[in-house]
Design a protein around this motif. Structure first.
Motif, PDB file in Angstrom:
ATOM      1  N   LYS A 119       0.851  -1.196   0.000  1.00 51.28           N
ATOM      2  CA  LYS A 119       0.000   0.000   0.000  1.00 51.28           C
ATOM      3  C   LYS A 119       0.880   1.237   0.000  1.00 51.28           C
ATOM      4  CE  LYS A 119      -3.617   2.269   2.749  1.00 51.28           C
ATOM      5  NZ  LYS A 119      -4.429   2.161   3.975  1.00 51.28           N
ATOM      6  N   ILE A 120       0.504   2.224  -0.835  1.00 50.54           N
ATOM      7  CA  ILE A 120       1.222   3.500  -0.922  1.00 50.54           C
ATOM      8  C   ILE A 120       0.191   4.606  -0.766  1.00 50.54           C
ATOM      9  CG2 ILE A 120       2.625   5.011  -2.350  1.00 50.54           C
ATOM     10  CD1 ILE A 120       3.717   2.531  -3.744  1.00 50.54           C
ATOM     11  N   THR A 121       0.468   5.542   0.149  1.00 48.59           N
ATOM     12  CA  THR A 121      -0.444   6.653   0.406  1.00 48.59           C
ATOM     13  C   THR A 121       0.274   7.963   0.111  1.00 48.59           C
ATOM     14  OG1 THR A 121      -1.545   5.390   2.144  1.00 48.59           O
ATOM     15  CG2 THR A 121      -1.909   7.775   2.120  1.00 48.59           C
ATOM     16  N   VAL A 122      -0.342   8.808  -0.725  1.00 46.12           N
ATOM     17  CA  VAL A 122       0.193  10.133  -1.051  1.00 46.12           C
ATOM     18  C   VAL A 122      -0.715  11.161  -0.354  1.00 46.12           C
ATOM     19  CG1 VAL A 122       0.802  11.729  -2.883  1.00 46.12           C
ATOM     20  CG2 VAL A 122       1.041   9.262  -3.267  1.00 46.12           C
ATOM     21  N   ARG A 123      -0.111  11.951   0.553  1.00 45.15           N
ATOM     22  CA  ARG A 123      -0.901  12.883   1.384  1.00 45.15           C
ATOM     23  C   ARG A 123      -0.491  14.321   1.047  1.00 45.15           C
ATOM     24  NH1 ARG A 123      -0.213  10.410   5.450  1.00 45.15           N
ATOM     25  NH2 ARG A 123      -2.236   9.377   5.622  1.00 45.15           N
ATOM     26  N   VAL A 130       4.796  10.892   0.748  1.00 42.78           N
ATOM     27  CA  VAL A 130       4.559   9.578   0.132  1.00 42.78           C
ATOM     28  C   VAL A 130       4.982   8.524   1.150  1.00 42.78           C
ATOM     29  CG1 VAL A 130       5.141   8.017  -1.751  1.00 42.78           C
ATOM     30  CG2 VAL A 130       4.962  10.477  -2.187  1.00 42.78           C
ATOM     31  N   THR A 131       4.014   7.734   1.623  1.00 42.93           N
ATOM     32  CA  THR A 131       4.261   6.711   2.637  1.00 42.93           C
ATOM     33  C   THR A 131       3.986   5.343   2.026  1.00 42.93           C
ATOM     34  OG1 THR A 131       3.583   8.225   4.391  1.00 42.93           O
ATOM     35  CG2 THR A 131       3.648   5.865   4.927  1.00 42.93           C
ATOM     36  N   ASP A 132       4.961   4.407   2.176  1.00 46.63           N
ATOM     37  CA  ASP A 132       4.764   3.055   1.647  1.00 46.63           C
ATOM     38  C   ASP A 132       4.943   2.023   2.733  1.00 46.63           C
ATOM     39  OD1 ASP A 132       7.943   3.708   0.462  1.00 46.63           O
ATOM     40  OD2 ASP A 132       7.604   1.989   1.771  1.00 46.63           O
ATOM     41  N   THR A 133       4.536   0.796   2.429  1.00 49.76           N
ATOM     42  CA  THR A 133       4.693  -0.334   3.351  1.00 49.76           C
ATOM     43  C   THR A 133       5.791  -1.257   2.843  1.00 49.76           C
ATOM     44  OG1 THR A 133       2.998  -1.577   2.175  1.00 49.76           O
ATOM     45  CG2 THR A 133       2.270  -0.226   4.013  1.00 49.76           C
ATOM     46  N   GLY A 138      12.345  -2.614   7.263  1.00 54.40           N
ATOM     47  CA  GLY A 138      11.463  -3.775   7.272  1.00 54.40           C
ATOM     48  C   GLY A 138       9.994  -3.431   7.403  1.00 54.40           C
ATOM     49  N   GLU A 139       9.634  -2.141   7.655  1.00 53.43           N
ATOM     50  CA  GLU A 139       8.224  -1.786   7.823  1.00 53.43           C
ATOM     51  C   GLU A 139       7.734  -0.759   6.812  1.00 53.43           C
ATOM     52  OE1 GLU A 139       8.265  -2.378  12.690  1.00 53.43           O
ATOM     53  OE2 GLU A 139       7.287  -0.632  11.804  1.00 53.43           O
ATOM     54  N   GLY A 140       8.535   0.213   6.446  1.00 48.74           N
ATOM     55  CA  GLY A 140       8.088   1.190   5.480  1.00 48.74           C
ATOM     56  C   GLY A 140       8.874   2.478   5.547  1.00 48.74           C
ATOM     57  N   THR A 141       8.567   3.392   4.606  1.00 48.00           N
ATOM     58  CA  THR A 141       9.316   4.641   4.466  1.00 48.00           C
ATOM     59  C   THR A 141       8.342   5.768   4.154  1.00 48.00           C
ATOM     60  OG1 THR A 141      11.241   3.432   3.614  1.00 48.00           O
ATOM     61  CG2 THR A 141      11.183   5.789   3.208  1.00 48.00           C
ATOM     62  N   THR A 142       8.646   6.963   4.656  1.00 52.10           N
ATOM     63  CA  THR A 142       7.907   8.172   4.319  1.00 52.10           C
ATOM     64  C   THR A 142       8.905   9.212   3.814  1.00 52.10           C
ATOM     65  OG1 THR A 142       6.175   7.775   5.941  1.00 52.10           O
ATOM     66  CG2 THR A 142       6.436  10.039   5.150  1.00 52.10           C
ATOM     67  N   VAL A 143       8.714   9.661   2.567  1.00 50.76           N
ATOM     68  CA  VAL A 143       9.535  10.709   1.976  1.00 50.76           C
ATOM     69  C   VAL A 143       8.592  11.877   1.662  1.00 50.76           C
ATOM     70  CG1 VAL A 143      11.138  11.323   0.162  1.00 50.76           C
ATOM     71  CG2 VAL A 143      11.058   8.965   0.980  1.00 50.76           C
TER      72      VAL A 143
END
Length: 780
Positions: A679-683, A695-698, A753-758
């Motif tokens: 899942k990728i969320t663009v806020r 941009v936050t991904d899992t 191992g969990e996700g990234t927010t750029v």
């Protein structure tokens, strides 16, 4: 009408009497054959019984000699052929029940004391019993198979009141169990089989030998007789019927043949006209050619029929005359003809003649016959394919760097002139050469070869001519390989010069530390060296920008022509492999063009030539446009892509294209490092005087030690869980540079191992609107 009925009645009566007489004759012959069969069967069973009786007499003699001590047991076994056991009844009785000797002893005990006899056991043994001189009985065992060989086409049964043993073919179930009371008999069974059985007793015993032979219900001779009788009946009947029907049938045949010929001519004419084809015949003895209507139309003749070979030459251009004459002359030797040539006006078609040698059904003379086809469309398609190949080859040959294409087995398919010249392989390269052989062959032209630290599939090669090449190899979708090289000699020289200047600066700094008295001179020298280094860096950036421009021009030609060929805009390519090769070239060219565009943008930024055009825009609009462009790529990996835009956001002074490019870079990285089903969320939201784009991904996350390096040009994460992640490492660097050009900033947070927010923050009022507040906050 009445006469016809009387005639047919008389004919049927005669045929009936003939059938009855022949049937009675066949029945009588069959009875005679069965009686002869049973007589022979009875004689064979008596012969087999006599064989058993003689074997019994011989066994009794041997047993008597052994009982009188005139013969040892071992010698008796050698004399009595077929006896594999000769023991006393007392010893045999000690054998376990169910064994051969045990069952033989049980049977022999039933014989009265002092008498001799012969019995059977269920093991298939013949037991001979004899009394010795001292009254101790002796028994001998002889397998039935030692007396009789296994019959192939019969079933042999030996039986006594206590046992029975059968071997051979089982043609009729239960037939061998019936002992005929009055002699041989025949029994019927299933599957149209009849079996004859004959039994004969063995003299001096209760053993009987029965022989059963199966024979078909109808033998070959019976079928032959029936066929002969049928022919005898059918012959007069057919003769009579033939006389009455011959005339009427002949009339019907003539009418049907005429109708069939007319229909065949009509269908053949429709097929020929629909296929734009015609028929021709050539008599090489008279050198005349017959052309049908369709063939005459294809050649532009004003009439069909019989013409000469010179008439055919008159419908072809002069330069094709020799080839046509040669084809017709050669046909007399090989027996077939295939010829393609253009027809002159008014036809202006390409025609193909195909035919072979056969005999004329009327005259019996050998003639050539075949069809004539209109192959104009096929010829034009072949011309279009050759033209497209020439354009593609010209585009690739126009590329200044080396270029080569390999198939799935790494065999050479195509290369340009620069590839051969740069590696000195003008006389060595050939289609089908393996990649390993090429590597060995080019070794003479290579001085230094080292793998790029940024990309394992990129190699820097120093040629003996003094030039440096950057060779990039990328796989094609069909498993092949694409090799492209770029001349980076100037870039390498600038980097070497930069390294030399840095070394000089280090030495100058050390000299400054050692000599305080030379501080002013060293400072001045340091400034000069720094200016040289900055100039070298500026020269490198300018070179990258100019090089990228020079590379994009031939790449655009390669991409354009390969896209035209893949979509077959100029016509069909013919072979399916050409379309696959075009798709491979298009995919590899687009990938290389994207890399060059990133390098060009980075070079422009470093050279200070990149500018942005700000205007009042909705901050969500460029984000939505970027997500529509990349959504298909996310759907291919089954990744859920969500846009979370806040309501009532103010307009922002920014460059629409730059924001779209930044979001594309961040979402593309997120898709690359997120597993299938993620899942990728663009806020997009307002945070004080700035607009937040996150941009936050899992995905797999980023190790803590690598976060500080990211954002610099050509920097990538070293740990990727063995994931194949192609790229140049310029995405985050470009995004960071675009954000700073707007007066904003880039932030990055991740849990491995969990996700990234750029995310990047842009001021609402545009570049410079935040003033010293943003600068102070960044410094803090």
């Amino acid at each position: 009408m009445a006469d016809n009925r009387r005639t047919w009645g008389l004919i049927l009566a005669i045929l009936g009497l003939l059938t009855l007489a022949l049937g009675l004759k066949a029945w009588d012959e069959r009875q005679v054959a069965e009686r002869a069969f049973l007589t022979q069967l009875d004689a064979e069973s008596k012969m087999l019984a006599a064989r058993v009786s003689s074997r019994s007499d011989a066994a009794q003699v041997v047993l008597r000699l052994v009982g009188q001590n005139d013969l040892t047991t071992s010698k008796a076994a050698g004399i009595a052929n077929g006896m594999d056991a000769l023991v006393s009844l007392r010893d045999a009785a000690q054998s376990p029940p169910g064994s051969r000797l045990g069952d033989a002893a049980a049977v022999a005990k039933a014989l009265p004391q002092g008498e001799t006899g012969m019995f059977l056991t269920t093991h298939g043994d013949i037991v001979f019993v004899s009394a010795a001189a001292d009254g101790a009985p002796l028994i001998a065992l002889s397998p039935i198979s030692a007396t009789f060989s296994k019959p192939e086409n019969a079933r042999l049964t030996l039986r006594s009141p206590d046992a029975k043993f059968s071997f051979g073919g089982a043609y009729l179930s239960g037939a061998a169990d019936i002992a005929p009371a009055t002699g041989p008999s025949i029994q019927s069974g299933p599957d149209f089989v009849r079996a004859g059985t004959a039994c004969s007793p063995v003299s001096g015993s209760e053993v009987a030998v029965c022989l059963t032979v199966a024979r078909p219900l109808l033998s070959a001779s019976d079928i032959l007789r029936i066929a002969i009788f049928g022919l005898l009946i059918a012959a007069p009947a057919m003769a009579i019927l033939d006389l009455t029907r011959r005339l009427s049938r002949r009339q019907r045949e003539i009418l049907a043949q005429a109708t069939h010929n007319q229909e065949s001519d009509r269908i053949l004419g429709l097929v020929m006209r629909g296929a734009q084809a015609g028929y021709w015949e050539w008599s090489h003895t008279t050198n005349t050619v017959f052309f049908s209507d369709g063939a005459a139309v294809l050649l532009g003749f004003d009439r069909s029929g019989l013409l000469t070979l010179d008439d055919l030459l008159g419908r072809a251009p002069v330069e094709a005359h020799d080839r046509i004459r040669e084809a017709f002359t050669k046909a007399r030797t090989i027996g077939w003809l295939q010829l393609t040539f253009p027809a002159v006006a008014p036809s202006n078609r390409w025609v193909e003649m195909r035919g072979s040698l056969s005999d004329d059904p009327v005259s019996g003379e050998p003639v050539f016959g075949g069809i004539m086809l209109d192959v104009t469309d096929r010829k034009q398609a072949e011309d279009r394919i050759r033209a497209a190949e020439r354009r593609l080859r010209a585009a690739i040959e126009g590329f200044a760097g080396p270029f080569a294409l390999w198939d799935a087995r790494k065999r050479l398919l195509y290369w340009n002139r620069a590839f051969a010249n740069d590696f000195g392989l003008q006389d060595t390269l050939r289609a089908g050469m393996s990649h390993e052989t090429m590597q060995i062959a080019r070794a003479g032209a290579v001085l230094v070869e080292r793998q790029s630290s940024e990309d394992s599939r990129t190699t820097l090669i120093a040629l003996r001519s003094g030039r440096w090449l950057k060779m990039v190899e990328r796989p094609t979708p069909d498993g092949g390989l694409l090799t492209v090289g770029v001349d980076v000699s100037e870039n390498i020289r600038n980097e070497e010069e930069l390294k030399k200047q840095q070394e000089k600066m280090k030495r100058a700094a050390l000299d400054l530390q050692r000599s305080e008295g030379k501080a002013e001179a060293l400072s001045r020298k340091y400034s000069e060296e720094k200016a040289k280094a900055e100039h070298a860096a500026f020269t490198k950036s300018a070179f990258l920008a100019n090089m990228s421009h020079e590379l994009r021009t031939p790449l655009n030609a390669i991409i354009g022509f390969s896209e035209i060929m893949m979509n077959e805009l100029a016509g069909p390519l013919g072979h399916a492999s050409y379309k696959d090769y075009s798709r491979d070239i298009l995919t590899s060219g687009q990938h290389l063009l994207d890399m060059i565009n990133d390098i060009l943008d980075m070079a422009k930024i470093e050279a200070g030539k990149m500018t942005i055009t700000t205007q009042h825009i909705d901050p969500v609009d460029p984000v939505d446009a970027a997500m529509r462009m990349i959504r298909r790529k996310a759907e291919e990996k089954e990744i859920e892509l969500i846009l979370d835009g806040a309501q009532n956001l103010p307009d922002i002074d920014a460059d629409h294209r730059a924001i779209r490019q930044m979001v594309l870079n961040l979402v593309s990285n997120a898709i690359k490092f997120t597993d299938r089903g993620g899942k990728i969320t663009v806020r997009v939201e307002q945070r004080g005087p700035e607009i937040y784009f996150g941009v936050t991904d899992t995905g797999i996350g980023i190790p803590a030690e690598d976060i500080s390096r990211l954002g610099q040009p050509f920097e990538q994460v070293s740990k990727t869980k063995d994931r194949n992640t192609d790229g140049t490492g310029l995405g985050l660097a470009l995004t960071k540079s675009f954000a700073e050009m707007h007066g904003g900033r880039l932030t990055l947070s991740s849990i491995y191992g969990e996700g990234t927010t750029v995310a990047f923050y842009l001021p609402i009022g545009g570049p410079g609107s935040l003033g010293e507040q943003v600068i102070a906050r960044d410094v803090a």
